[in-house]
Design a protein around this motif. Structure first.
Motif, PDB file in Angstrom:
ATOM      1  N   VAL A  82      -7.771  -3.383   6.670  1.00  0.00           N
ATOM      2  CA  VAL A  82      -7.011  -4.260   5.497  1.00  0.00           C
ATOM      3  C   VAL A  82      -7.505  -3.441   4.089  1.00  0.00           C
ATOM      4  O   VAL A  82      -6.543  -3.162   3.300  1.00  0.00           O
ATOM      5  CB  VAL A  82      -7.674  -5.622   5.436  1.00  0.00           C
ATOM      6  CG1 VAL A  82      -7.484  -6.149   4.149  1.00  0.00           C
ATOM      7  CG2 VAL A  82      -7.354  -6.631   6.366  1.00  0.00           C
ATOM      8  N   LEU A  83      -8.365  -2.879   4.056  1.00  0.00           N
ATOM      9  CA  LEU A  83      -8.794  -1.910   2.892  1.00  0.00           C
ATOM     10  C   LEU A  83      -7.876  -0.713   3.048  1.00  0.00           C
ATOM     11  O   LEU A  83      -7.227  -0.281   1.688  1.00  0.00           O
ATOM     12  CB  LEU A  83     -10.263  -1.609   2.890  1.00  0.00           C
ATOM     13  CG  LEU A  83     -10.723  -0.805   1.749  1.00  0.00           C
ATOM     14  CD1 LEU A  83     -10.898  -1.921   0.548  1.00  0.00           C
ATOM     15  CD2 LEU A  83     -12.308  -0.429   1.969  1.00  0.00           C
ATOM     16  N   ALA A  84      -7.442  -0.069   4.019  1.00  0.00           N
ATOM     17  CA  ALA A  84      -6.709   1.045   3.910  1.00  0.00           C
ATOM     18  C   ALA A  84      -5.368   0.507   3.538  1.00  0.00           C
ATOM     19  O   ALA A  84      -4.438   1.275   2.868  1.00  0.00           O
ATOM     20  CB  ALA A  84      -6.617   1.462   5.467  1.00  0.00           C
ATOM     21  N   LEU A  85      -4.810  -0.598   4.014  1.00  0.00           N
ATOM     22  CA  LEU A  85      -3.367  -1.193   3.633  1.00  0.00           C
ATOM     23  C   LEU A  85      -3.462  -1.422   2.255  1.00  0.00           C
ATOM     24  O   LEU A  85      -2.487  -1.253   1.361  1.00  0.00           O
ATOM     25  CB  LEU A  85      -3.206  -2.489   4.304  1.00  0.00           C
ATOM     26  CG  LEU A  85      -2.622  -2.363   5.750  1.00  0.00           C
ATOM     27  CD1 LEU A  85      -2.686  -3.623   6.369  1.00  0.00           C
ATOM     28  CD2 LEU A  85      -1.581  -1.554   5.960  1.00  0.00           C
ATOM     29  N   ALA A  86      -4.720  -1.738   1.340  1.00  0.00           N
ATOM     30  CA  ALA A  86      -4.659  -2.178  -0.073  1.00  0.00           C
ATOM     31  C   ALA A  86      -4.450  -0.700  -0.693  1.00  0.00           C
ATOM     32  O   ALA A  86      -3.783  -0.912  -1.672  1.00  0.00           O
ATOM     33  CB  ALA A  86      -6.148  -2.666  -0.437  1.00  0.00           C
ATOM     34  N   ARG A  87      -4.946   0.164  -0.231  1.00  0.00           N
ATOM     35  CA  ARG A  87      -4.801   1.546  -0.891  1.00  0.00           C
ATOM     36  C   ARG A  87      -3.221   1.892  -0.640  1.00  0.00           C
ATOM     37  O   ARG A  87      -2.523   2.533  -1.572  1.00  0.00           O
ATOM     38  CB  ARG A  87      -5.675   2.750  -0.177  1.00  0.00           C
ATOM     39  CG  ARG A  87      -7.174   2.381  -0.544  1.00  0.00           C
ATOM     40  CD  ARG A  87      -7.921   3.611  -0.210  1.00  0.00           C
ATOM     41  NE  ARG A  87      -7.881   3.931   1.079  1.00  0.00           N
ATOM     42  CZ  ARG A  87      -9.039   3.288   1.939  1.00  0.00           C
ATOM     43  NH1 ARG A  87      -9.763   2.760   1.497  1.00  0.00           N
ATOM     44  NH2 ARG A  87      -8.822   3.733   3.609  1.00  0.00           N
ATOM     45  N   GLU A  88      -2.754   1.840   0.558  1.00  0.00           N
ATOM     46  CA  GLU A  88      -1.300   2.422   0.831  1.00  0.00           C
ATOM     47  C   GLU A  88      -0.465   1.354  -0.035  1.00  0.00           C
ATOM     48  O   GLU A  88       0.627   2.138  -0.311  1.00  0.00           O
ATOM     49  CB  GLU A  88      -1.239   2.019   2.591  1.00  0.00           C
ATOM     50  CG  GLU A  88       0.286   2.547   2.792  1.00  0.00           C
ATOM     51  CD  GLU A  88       0.369   2.348   4.348  1.00  0.00           C
ATOM     52  OE1 GLU A  88       1.549   2.711   4.683  1.00  0.00           O
ATOM     53  OE2 GLU A  88      -0.624   2.403   4.961  1.00  0.00           O
ATOM     54  N   LEU A 116     -17.807  -1.536   1.360  1.00  0.00           N
ATOM     55  CA  LEU A 116     -16.909  -0.330   2.237  1.00  0.00           C
ATOM     56  C   LEU A 116     -16.055   0.337   1.353  1.00  0.00           C
ATOM     57  O   LEU A 116     -15.986   1.618   1.505  1.00  0.00           O
ATOM     58  CB  LEU A 116     -15.822  -1.158   3.267  1.00  0.00           C
ATOM     59  CG  LEU A 116     -16.612  -1.661   4.372  1.00  0.00           C
ATOM     60  CD1 LEU A 116     -15.693  -2.486   5.361  1.00  0.00           C
ATOM     61  CD2 LEU A 116     -17.284  -0.692   5.307  1.00  0.00           C
ATOM     62  N   GLU A 117     -15.586  -0.163   0.124  1.00  0.00           N
ATOM     63  CA  GLU A 117     -14.773   0.654  -0.779  1.00  0.00           C
ATOM     64  C   GLU A 117     -15.478   1.690  -1.529  1.00  0.00           C
ATOM     65  O   GLU A 117     -15.096   2.798  -1.997  1.00  0.00           O
ATOM     66  CB  GLU A 117     -13.820  -0.274  -1.590  1.00  0.00           C
ATOM     67  CG  GLU A 117     -12.978   0.540  -2.421  1.00  0.00           C
ATOM     68  CD  GLU A 117     -12.314  -0.396  -3.663  1.00  0.00           C
ATOM     69  OE1 GLU A 117     -11.307  -0.376  -4.017  1.00  0.00           O
ATOM     70  OE2 GLU A 117     -13.129  -1.089  -4.527  1.00  0.00           O
ATOM     71  N   THR A 123     -11.848   3.898  -5.916  1.00  0.00           N
ATOM     72  CA  THR A 123     -12.289   2.617  -5.858  1.00  0.00           C
ATOM     73  C   THR A 123     -11.507   1.615  -6.867  1.00  0.00           C
ATOM     74  O   THR A 123     -10.484   2.358  -7.718  1.00  0.00           O
ATOM     75  CB  THR A 123     -13.710   2.337  -6.232  1.00  0.00           C
ATOM     76  OG1 THR A 123     -13.892   3.065  -7.446  1.00  0.00           O
ATOM     77  CG2 THR A 123     -14.519   3.197  -5.168  1.00  0.00           C
ATOM     78  N   GLY A 124     -11.727   0.424  -6.794  1.00  0.00           N
ATOM     79  CA  GLY A 124     -11.087  -0.290  -7.926  1.00  0.00           C
ATOM     80  C   GLY A 124      -9.959  -1.343  -7.491  1.00  0.00           C
ATOM     81  O   GLY A 124      -9.354  -1.990  -8.299  1.00  0.00           O
ATOM     82  N   ARG A 125     -10.108  -1.585  -6.309  1.00  0.00           N
ATOM     83  CA  ARG A 125      -9.192  -2.732  -5.616  1.00  0.00           C
ATOM     84  C   ARG A 125      -9.735  -4.008  -5.136  1.00  0.00           C
ATOM     85  O   ARG A 125      -8.997  -4.652  -4.327  1.00  0.00           O
ATOM     86  CB  ARG A 125      -8.233  -1.891  -4.762  1.00  0.00           C
ATOM     87  CG  ARG A 125      -7.232  -0.759  -5.122  1.00  0.00           C
ATOM     88  CD  ARG A 125      -6.287  -0.324  -4.048  1.00  0.00           C
ATOM     89  NE  ARG A 125      -5.033   0.326  -4.511  1.00  0.00           N
ATOM     90  CZ  ARG A 125      -5.359   1.846  -4.853  1.00  0.00           C
ATOM     91  NH1 ARG A 125      -6.347   2.264  -4.513  1.00  0.00           N
ATOM     92  NH2 ARG A 125      -4.286   2.409  -5.477  1.00  0.00           N
ATOM     93  N   VAL A 126     -10.952  -3.987  -5.115  1.00  0.00           N
ATOM     94  CA  VAL A 126     -11.819  -5.089  -4.697  1.00  0.00           C
ATOM     95  C   VAL A 126     -12.554  -5.535  -5.665  1.00  0.00           C
ATOM     96  O   VAL A 126     -13.374  -5.178  -6.496  1.00  0.00           O
ATOM     97  CB  VAL A 126     -12.814  -4.561  -3.590  1.00  0.00           C
ATOM     98  CG1 VAL A 126     -13.411  -6.031  -2.964  1.00  0.00           C
ATOM     99  CG2 VAL A 126     -12.073  -4.086  -2.541  1.00  0.00           C
TER     100      VAL A 126
END
Length: 302
Positions: A82-88, A116-117, A123-126
């Motif tokens: 999910v974290l990878a999708l947030a970056r993508e 994890l981020e 960083t900056g998306r959580v």
């Protein structure tokens, strides 16, 4: 009509009543979950098949530990996906984690999305939300947030113009308690709380096995205080039943209080699921309640 402010993705089972509404200019999209957390395949499918020319979702809201209502706890693999999708796809993750310290699974506690981020170069998306209400006192209503400075500043500005601040009295009480305890004593306290809920979980599941075997399906929660179970209301398991009337009317008449699954779904669709809390009831009350619920389900199937 004003253009949308943005689209939000919500993990299946997110409580609609907890979402901040901004008029009618926000769209909610349900993301599938299972016992391992958000189904990243569902999230990816939604994002990759998003209509061309339409703004993609900006926010994903999720409760990764002991989710209310599903009781699920997201695995490390799912969190990373999910974290990878947030970056993508460039969206924020609102990590609402009030049951973080109520984890009682056998495996080691998984790191948060926020942690994890922090290991990534970008960083900056959580935006992470913690709560003391579930481990100190339900009425204390105090939590804390961690995230990018600009987002925290925006939250502070919004708070200043809405409710000013959390009660000074409860803040002082919590501060003095934590100051006297120290970190080690605080952690020991949370371990006692999680052990309490594990015992409650075990009592409730034993009663479910006794009364609802063959009438419902469920996954064993590893955190939190909720069971999320699917009622088997028909002969064909591929046909989704509807727990709304059975739980809201028939079960209530028998003195059983639970919530139908549809109450937690952003689109309000029909659902055979039910959420039950095991935080307060005694063993005798749990057995009696599930005995009565089993009778209601059997009557509905005849």
């Amino acid at each position: 009509m004003a253009p949308p402010l943005g689209t939000s993705l919500y993990a299946s089972g997110s409580m609609v009543s907890k979402n901040i509404r901004m008029g009618e200019r926000r769209v909610e999209i349900e993301v599938e979950t299972d016992a391992r957390g958000i189904k990243s395949s569902s999230l990816r499918s939604i994002l990759e098949n998003w209509p061309a020319g339409k703004q993609k979702p900006r926010v994903l809201y999720t409760v990764p530990y002991g989710c209310n209502p599903t009781g699920m706890t997201a695995t490390l693999e799912r969190r990373k996906e999910v974290l990878a999708l947030a970056r993508e796809h460039n969206f924020l993750i609102l990590e609402d984690d009030p049951y973080y310290f109520l984890y009682y699974g056998k495996a080691a506690r998984y790191p948060s999305y926020f942690a994890l981020e922090a290991e990534e170069p970008e960083t900056g998306r959580v935006l992470r939300f913690d709560s003391l209400s579930k481990i100190l006192s339900a009425g204390i209503r105090i939590g804390f947030v961690s995230g990018p400075t600009r987002l925290l500043q925006a939250l502070n500005a919004h708070t200043a113009t809405s409710n000013l601040q959390t009660s000074s009295l409860t803040q002082v009480i919590v501060f003095k308690l934590l100051e006297s305890w120290g970190y080690a004593a605080f952690v020991k306290h949370t371990e006692k709380v999680s052990a309490f809920y594990r015992e409650k979980r075990d009592v409730f599941e034993a009663a479910m096995n006794k009364h609802l075997t063959g009438l419902a399906e469920w996954d064993t929660p590893e955190a939190g205080m909720f069971f999320w179970f699917k009622l088997l209301l028909g002969d064909d398991p591929s046909v989704e039943g509807d727990s709304q009337a059975l739980i809201s009317e028939k079960a209530v008449r028998e003195g059983v209080l639970a919530l139908p699954g549809t109450a937690f779904l952003p689109n309000g669709r029909r659902s055979a699921y039910v959420r039950a809390s095991f935080s307060l009831s005694t063993e005798d009350d749990v057995n009696e309640a599930l005995r009565r619920l089993a009778k209601v389900v059997r009557d509905a199937r005849t």
